[in-house]
Design a protein around this motif. Structure first.
Motif, PDB file in Angstrom:
ATOM      1  N   GLN A   4      12.141  13.163  -2.258  1.00  0.00           N
ATOM      2  CA  GLN A   4      11.752  14.490  -1.789  1.00  0.00           C
ATOM      3  C   GLN A   4      12.549  15.524  -2.568  1.00  0.00           C
ATOM      4  O   GLN A   4      13.751  15.385  -2.731  1.00  0.00           O
ATOM      5  N   ASN A   7      12.096  22.662  -1.219  1.00  0.00           N
ATOM      6  CA  ASN A   7      11.042  23.119  -0.325  1.00  0.00           C
ATOM      7  C   ASN A   7       9.693  23.246  -1.009  1.00  0.00           C
ATOM      8  O   ASN A   7       8.662  23.119  -0.380  1.00  0.00           O
ATOM      9  N   VAL A  10       6.871  18.183  -2.795  1.00  0.00           N
ATOM     10  CA  VAL A  10       7.318  16.871  -2.325  1.00  0.00           C
ATOM     11  C   VAL A  10       6.891  15.843  -3.350  1.00  0.00           C
ATOM     12  O   VAL A  10       5.776  15.913  -3.897  1.00  0.00           O
ATOM     13  N   ASP A 130       2.701  20.185  -4.795  1.00  0.00           N
ATOM     14  CA  ASP A 130       3.362  21.494  -4.715  1.00  0.00           C
ATOM     15  C   ASP A 130       2.325  22.573  -4.465  1.00  0.00           C
ATOM     16  O   ASP A 130       1.187  22.275  -4.093  1.00  0.00           O
ATOM     17  N   GLU A 180       8.231  10.655   7.877  1.00  0.00           N
ATOM     18  CA  GLU A 180       8.581  12.055   7.560  1.00  0.00           C
ATOM     19  C   GLU A 180       7.877  12.504   6.293  1.00  0.00           C
ATOM     20  O   GLU A 180       7.386  13.636   6.201  1.00  0.00           O
ATOM     21  N   THR A 181       7.840  11.621   5.320  1.00  0.00           N
ATOM     22  CA  THR A 181       7.173  11.976   4.059  1.00  0.00           C
ATOM     23  C   THR A 181       5.690  12.192   4.285  1.00  0.00           C
ATOM     24  O   THR A 181       5.093  13.140   3.752  1.00  0.00           O
ATOM     25  N   GLU A 183       4.229  13.161   7.011  1.00  0.00           N
ATOM     26  CA  GLU A 183       4.048  14.434   7.708  1.00  0.00           C
ATOM     27  C   GLU A 183       4.249  15.605   6.758  1.00  0.00           C
ATOM     28  O   GLU A 183       3.526  16.608   6.829  1.00  0.00           O
ATOM     29  N   SER A 184       5.231  15.486   5.890  1.00  0.00           N
ATOM     30  CA  SER A 184       5.486  16.552   4.921  1.00  0.00           C
ATOM     31  C   SER A 184       4.283  16.722   3.991  1.00  0.00           C
ATOM     32  O   SER A 184       3.866  17.856   3.685  1.00  0.00           O
ATOM     33  N   VAL A 185       3.720  15.625   3.565  1.00  0.00           N
ATOM     34  CA  VAL A 185       2.540  15.674   2.688  1.00  0.00           C
ATOM     35  C   VAL A 185       1.372  16.335   3.414  1.00  0.00           C
ATOM     36  O   VAL A 185       0.689  17.212   2.878  1.00  0.00           O
ATOM     37  N   MET A 187       1.471  18.359   5.852  1.00  0.00           N
ATOM     38  CA  MET A 187       1.733  19.767   6.101  1.00  0.00           C
ATOM     39  C   MET A 187       1.407  20.600   4.868  1.00  0.00           C
ATOM     40  O   MET A 187       0.776  21.663   4.960  1.00  0.00           O
ATOM     41  N   ARG A 188       1.819  20.126   3.703  1.00  0.00           N
ATOM     42  CA  ARG A 188       1.542  20.856   2.472  1.00  0.00           C
ATOM     43  C   ARG A 188       0.041  20.883   2.178  1.00  0.00           C
ATOM     44  O   ARG A 188      -0.488  21.891   1.700  1.00  0.00           O
ATOM     45  N   SER A 199      -1.269  17.213  12.016  1.00  0.00           N
ATOM     46  CA  SER A 199      -0.248  16.300  12.574  1.00  0.00           C
ATOM     47  C   SER A 199      -0.450  16.124  14.073  1.00  0.00           C
ATOM     48  O   SER A 199      -0.828  17.087  14.730  1.00  0.00           O
TER      49      SER A 199
END
Lengths: 199, 196
Positions: A4, A7, A10, A130, A180-181, A183-185, A187-188, A199
């Motif tokens: 990661q 900000n 990812v 990104d 977590e990854t 969810e981060s993906v 979200m982006r 989510s």
């Protein structure tokens, strides 16, 4: 491996196996309209067999120069179909239904055969997501998809599909990613794509 | 000789002549039992019918319907209807014991009907659809046709009796409803072995 960055983006690595290449086809096959079409195809095949049998009998009757008159010949039709067609038709129906039920496993098996019959890790792709889009790096290949090219996102238990075409998508296996990854993906992606899983 | 004695003897003579005449008529109208000489098949011809048997040489390697009874009605009623019946016997005893297994399939029944129509001449139609009918002690597959013009209508029948495969074809010029009654009577009389 799972990386990661800061900000704005990812990055992570995801390994690809044979089953991942079959995943997109299966995902498409699970669409309601595709399922409905597959069911109609089987139904058409099942019901076209007796229709074809009757048409064949009718043709044989027409070309017979010494045929039995129609009003008498038609009386034989039910018994002819029962004697000659019933068992083969039932077997055909059973086969067609079995093939419809085995559709998913058949696709996995065919893709597996193409890959040499084993479910090994083929390659590892590096993903960077990104604000500009999605970049996928494979050995000797770098693919960049800007966000306007991504039409929608679909999610299954094991994959994320970023659809860039009706028949194509960027496949992200979740196998090697932490929750977590993932969810981060998501979200982006949801920030840039209208139809995306929340989510 | 007194009148009464003469009258008595005349009565007896008349009675004797009459009885002889009746007996002669009875013999002429008697049913004739015909043994076909193949596999112990025998048929009783109806009164007024005559029959001849034709036999072709039987080849063991190529069995067929080589024994044929040709029956013909000779009564006054048959002067216009010209009733005939042919009965064929297959050379060998079949492994099938009943007629059901011979013509049970739809395509066999269709072919059976088609043959009867072909033998009835052009523009013939089916008068009675193929049925599994009881004739005498046996059950036969029977189909009747209705010929057009000057052709003869046909009753075609097939059965297996105790392994004997029999095919019959009876013809008539009559258009009456009961035109095949005598034919059915003939087929009902088919027996095997010591029954006759």
């Amino acid at each position: 491996m799972d990386l990661q960055s800061a900000n704005s983006a990812v990055e992570f690595d995801a390994s690809f196996r044979t089953e991942d290449y079959a995943a997109l086809t299966l995902q498409m096959a699970d669409r309601r309209d595709i399922k409905r079409w597959r069911f109609l195809q089987v139904a058409m095949l099942v019901f076209i067999v007796p229709v074809a049998a009757v048409a064949t009998l009718a043709f044989l009757w027409v070309v017979d120069s010494q045929r039995v008159p129609f009003s008498d010949a038609i009386l034989f039709l039910p018994k002819l179909l029962w004697d000659e067609l019933l068992i083969p038709w039932l077997l055909f129906c059973a086969f067609a239904i079995l093939e419809m039920l085995r559709y998913r496993s058949n696709i996995r098996a065919r893709v597996g055969r193409l890959a040499g019959g084993v479910n090994l890790t083929f390659e590892t792709n590096h993903f960077r997501i990104d604000d500009r889009g999605v970049e996928v790096t494979r050995p000797y290949v770098i693919s960049r998809y800007e966000w306007p090219a991504i039409r929608s996102v679909e999610e299954t238990d094991n994959h994320l599909f970023l659809r860039n075409h009706q028949l194509a998508a960027i496949i992200i296996p979740k196998r090697d990613l932490t929750s977590e990854t993932v969810e981060s993906v998501k979200m982006r992606i949801s920030a840039h794509v209208q139809e995306s899983p929340r989510s | 000789m007194s009148k009464s004695l003469l009258g008595h003897r005349m009565s007896l003579a008349t009675l004797g002549v009459f009885a002889t005449f009746i007996f002669a008529v009875a013999i002429a109208q008697a049913e004739e039992i015909v043994a076909l000489g193949a596999l112990d098949v025998a048929v009783t011809l109806p009164p007024g019918w005559t029959g001849t048997i034709e036999r072709k040489e039987h080849e063991p390697a190529n069995p067929g319907y080589n024994t044929q009874l040709k029956a013909k009605c000779e009564t006054e009623n048959c002067e216009t209807s010209l009733d005939t019946c042919s009965l064929w016997v297959f050379d060998e005893v079949s492994r099938h014991r009943t007629a059901r297994s011979v013509l049970d399939a739809g395509r066999d029944q269709y072919e059976f009907t088609r043959t009867a129509l072909i033998h009835s001449g052009p523009d013939a139609s089916v008068a009675k659809h193929i049925e599994f009918e009881t004739l005498g002690k046996s059950r036969w597959y029977v189909v009747e046709t209705r010929a057009s013009g000057r052709y003869k209508s046909v009753l075609r029948a097939e059965t297996i009796i105790e392994g004997r495969h029999l095919v019959a074809e009876c013809r008539t010029c009559s258009r009456d409803y009961d035109r095949f009654d005598a034919s059915r009577e003939l087929l009902s009389s088919v027996v095997i072995g010591k029954d006759h």
